[in-house]
Enzyme design. Sequence first.
Site, PDB file in Angstrom:
ATOM      1  N   ASN A 165       0.830  -1.207   0.000  1.00 28.85           N
ATOM      2  CA  ASN A 165       0.000   0.000   0.000  1.00 28.85           C
ATOM      3  C   ASN A 165       0.864   1.256   0.000  1.00 28.85           C
ATOM      4  O   ASN A 165       1.917   1.306   0.637  1.00 28.85           O
ATOM      5  CB  ASN A 165      -0.931   0.005   1.212  1.00 28.85           C
ATOM      6  CG  ASN A 165      -1.890  -1.172   1.172  1.00 28.85           C
ATOM      7  OD1 ASN A 165      -2.068  -1.777   0.124  1.00 28.85           O
ATOM      8  ND2 ASN A 165      -2.500  -1.494   2.295  1.00 28.85           N
ATOM      9  N   VAL A 166       0.370   2.277  -0.688  1.00 23.81           N
ATOM     10  CA  VAL A 166       1.113   3.537  -0.770  1.00 23.81           C
ATOM     11  C   VAL A 166       0.570   4.552   0.239  1.00 23.81           C
ATOM     12  O   VAL A 166       1.067   5.673   0.317  1.00 23.81           O
ATOM     13  CB  VAL A 166       1.101   4.095  -2.217  1.00 23.81           C
ATOM     14  CG1 VAL A 166       1.891   3.167  -3.141  1.00 23.81           C
ATOM     15  CG2 VAL A 166      -0.323   4.290  -2.757  1.00 23.81           C
TER      16      VAL A 166
ATOM     17  N   HIS B 273       5.997  -0.834  -2.729  1.00 20.94           N
ATOM     18  CA  HIS B 273       5.563  -0.069  -3.904  1.00 20.94           C
ATOM     19  C   HIS B 273       5.686   1.443  -3.704  1.00 20.94           C
ATOM     20  O   HIS B 273       5.011   2.208  -4.388  1.00 20.94           O
ATOM     21  CB  HIS B 273       4.111  -0.433  -4.275  1.00 20.94           C
ATOM     22  CG  HIS B 273       3.967  -1.823  -4.821  1.00 20.94           C
ATOM     23  ND1 HIS B 273       2.765  -2.505  -4.877  1.00 20.94           N
ATOM     24  CD2 HIS B 273       4.894  -2.674  -5.350  1.00 20.94           C
ATOM     25  CE1 HIS B 273       2.962  -3.706  -5.403  1.00 20.94           C
ATOM     26  NE2 HIS B 273       4.237  -3.838  -5.682  1.00 20.94           N
TER      27      HIS B 273
ATOM     28  N   THR C 129      -4.807  -9.048   0.127  1.00 15.27           N
ATOM     29  CA  THR C 129      -4.155  -8.875  -1.180  1.00 15.27           C
ATOM     30  C   THR C 129      -4.595  -9.996  -2.114  1.00 15.27           C
ATOM     31  O   THR C 129      -4.750 -11.142  -1.685  1.00 15.27           O
ATOM     32  CB  THR C 129      -2.613  -8.788  -1.045  1.00 15.27           C
ATOM     33  OG1 THR C 129      -2.045  -8.712  -2.354  1.00 15.27           O
ATOM     34  CG2 THR C 129      -2.013  -9.948  -0.283  1.00 15.27           C
ATOM     35  N   SER C 130      -4.781  -9.638  -3.389  1.00 13.33           N
ATOM     36  CA  SER C 130      -5.373 -10.578  -4.350  1.00 13.33           C
ATOM     37  C   SER C 130      -4.381 -11.608  -4.864  1.00 13.33           C
ATOM     38  O   SER C 130      -4.764 -12.549  -5.559  1.00 13.33           O
ATOM     39  CB  SER C 130      -5.960  -9.809  -5.532  1.00 13.33           C
ATOM     40  OG  SER C 130      -4.943  -9.056  -6.177  1.00 13.33           O
TER      41      SER C 130
ATOM     42  N   ASN D 180      -8.218 -12.713   4.352  1.00 15.55           N
ATOM     43  CA  ASN D 180      -8.660 -11.989   3.154  1.00 15.55           C
ATOM     44  C   ASN D 180     -10.182 -12.013   3.072  1.00 15.55           C
ATOM     45  O   ASN D 180     -10.838 -12.865   3.680  1.00 15.55           O
ATOM     46  CB  ASN D 180      -8.073 -12.693   1.918  1.00 15.55           C
ATOM     47  CG  ASN D 180      -7.737 -11.746   0.792  1.00 15.55           C
ATOM     48  OD1 ASN D 180      -8.010 -10.554   0.869  1.00 15.55           O
ATOM     49  ND2 ASN D 180      -7.163 -12.278  -0.264  1.00 15.55           N
TER      50      ASN D 180
ATOM     51  N   GLU E 221     -11.746 -12.545   0.173  1.00 11.67           N
ATOM     52  CA  GLU E 221     -11.958 -13.695  -0.716  1.00 11.67           C
ATOM     53  C   GLU E 221     -10.613 -14.374  -0.913  1.00 11.67           C
ATOM     54  O   GLU E 221      -9.583 -13.697  -0.908  1.00 11.67           O
ATOM     55  CB  GLU E 221     -12.450 -13.235  -2.086  1.00 11.67           C
ATOM     56  CG  GLU E 221     -13.857 -12.703  -2.067  1.00 11.67           C
ATOM     57  CD  GLU E 221     -14.275 -12.160  -3.428  1.00 11.67           C
ATOM     58  OE1 GLU E 221     -13.572 -12.422  -4.420  1.00 11.67           O
ATOM     59  OE2 GLU E 221     -15.304 -11.477  -3.462  1.00 11.67           O
TER      60      GLU E 221
HETATM   61  P1  OAD Z   1      -6.299  -5.854  -5.130  1.00 11.81           P
HETATM   62  O1  OAD Z   1      -7.332  -4.827  -5.431  1.00 11.81           O
HETATM   63  O2  OAD Z   1      -5.730  -6.634  -6.265  1.00 11.81           O
HETATM   64  O3  OAD Z   1      -6.909  -6.912  -4.101  1.00 11.81           O
HETATM   65  C1  OAD Z   1      -7.573  -6.498  -2.938  1.00 11.81           C
HETATM   66  C2  OAD Z   1      -7.749  -7.703  -2.027  1.00 11.81           C
HETATM   67  O4  OAD Z   1      -8.327  -7.242  -0.812  1.00 11.81           O
HETATM   68  C3  OAD Z   1      -8.676  -8.787  -2.592  1.00 11.81           C
HETATM   69  O5  OAD Z   1      -8.117 -10.064  -2.303  1.00 11.81           O
HETATM   70  C4  OAD Z   1      -9.968  -8.590  -1.782  1.00 11.81           C
HETATM   71  O6  OAD Z   1     -10.683  -9.808  -1.593  1.00 11.81           O
HETATM   72  C5  OAD Z   1      -9.429  -8.078  -0.469  1.00 11.81           C
HETATM   73  N1  OAD Z   1     -10.344  -7.245   0.332  1.00 11.81           N
HETATM   74  C6  OAD Z   1     -11.217  -6.299  -0.086  1.00 11.81           C
HETATM   75  N2  OAD Z   1     -11.860  -5.747   0.947  1.00 11.81           N
HETATM   76  C7  OAD Z   1     -11.384  -6.350   2.065  1.00 11.81           C
HETATM   77  C8  OAD Z   1     -11.639  -6.202   3.472  1.00 11.81           C
HETATM   78  N3  OAD Z   1     -12.513  -5.323   3.949  1.00 11.81           N
HETATM   79  N4  OAD Z   1     -10.956  -7.010   4.318  1.00 11.81           N
HETATM   80  C9  OAD Z   1     -10.047  -7.913   3.847  1.00 11.81           C
HETATM   81  N5  OAD Z   1      -9.759  -8.067   2.545  1.00 11.81           N
HETATM   82  C10 OAD Z   1     -10.404  -7.291   1.671  1.00 11.81           C
HETATM   83  O7  OAD Z   1      -5.145  -5.121  -4.283  1.00 11.81           O
HETATM   84  P2  OAD Z   1      -3.652  -5.594  -3.992  1.00 11.81           P
HETATM   85  O8  OAD Z   1      -3.558  -7.080  -3.906  1.00 11.81           O
HETATM   86  O9  OAD Z   1      -3.142  -4.789  -2.871  1.00 11.81           O
HETATM   87  O10 OAD Z   1       0.364  -1.797  -7.248  1.00 11.81           O
HETATM   88  O11 OAD Z   1      -2.936  -5.115  -5.333  1.00 11.81           O
HETATM   89  C11 OAD Z   1      -1.549  -5.303  -5.464  1.00 11.81           C
HETATM   90  C12 OAD Z   1      -0.959  -4.175  -6.279  1.00 11.81           C
HETATM   91  O12 OAD Z   1      -1.662  -4.037  -7.514  1.00 11.81           O
HETATM   92  C13 OAD Z   1      -1.084  -2.802  -5.635  1.00 11.81           C
HETATM   93  O13 OAD Z   1      -0.057  -2.543  -4.704  1.00 11.81           O
HETATM   94  C14 OAD Z   1      -0.995  -1.866  -6.802  1.00 11.81           C
HETATM   95  C15 OAD Z   1      -1.869  -2.624  -7.763  1.00 11.81           C
HETATM   96  O14 OAD Z   1      -1.612  -2.399  -9.102  1.00 11.81           O
HETATM   97  C16 OAD Z   1       0.795  -0.695  -7.891  1.00 11.81           C
HETATM   98  O15 OAD Z   1       0.070   0.245  -8.151  1.00 11.81           O
HETATM   99  C17 OAD Z   1       2.243  -0.740  -8.270  1.00 11.81           C
END
Ligand code: OAD
Length: 232
Positions: A89-90, A106, A173-174, A198, A200
Amino acid sequence: MKRLVILTGAGISAESGLGTFREKDGLWTRYDLNDVATPRGFARNPGLVLDFYNARRANARAACPNAAHVALAELEAFWPGEMLIVTQNVDDLHERAGSQSILHIHGGLEGALCAACDHRWPAPAEMRLADACPACGHAPARPDIVWFGEYPYHMQQIEAALLRADLFVAIGTSGTVYPAAGFAEIAARTGADCLELNAEASAVAPDFDEVRLGPASRIVPEWVAELRAALG
Ligand code: OAD
């Protein structure tokens, strides 16, 4: 002594009101990441990129840490061994919750970076096209965010921590963006237990020994309470 590495993603900040990327209405459903999250996009239209991150910086500044960020800060205070949070996270919600040992893989919204000489300085609330690097005078400056096609920060330190970890936990994280998506596999290779928390199951859920599903604001404090009870 247990060595613990925690990876966090956008899901931990979702309940603080900061959007995730790939879910319904996520940032990457509304913006083309090639336009706003690549060096080429910045070269093509720096104003669009600065506006995108200015808006995200404003949102992050207006947000507050939620119960999941707070629980991780509490965990660091009572955990008897090494603990490292690696965040994709940023935003700075972990810092504002009180966590100390954090690596931003990141980058972060609060930093500005010179694309010409790599000088870094604190970002103003609004970065503008005319803002020049205080070291070399190059403009425009870019946000200190790692974009697609760029090498993530702190990788040597993170790999070393993963290889000696007893426990690796991924939160919100997805599991679609590498290298972070491969961290469970690295930690498991040298015997760490791996837990996913998570909303999901992620794309790499099979790499984990256990997956617990639910909102971070509930399942992270529950897990931290379990650890506290186990430690006595
Ligand atoms: P994603 O948007 O890909 O995934 C979000 C994750 O959070 C999913 O697995 C959801 O199920 C979960 N989620 C959503 N709401 C939630 C909650 N209330 N409690 C628990 N989990 C929840 O985001 P990231 O995996 O962080 O990089 O994405 C990785 C990177 O892709 C980011 O750092 C960013 C992006 O492109 C850059 O911009 C370089």
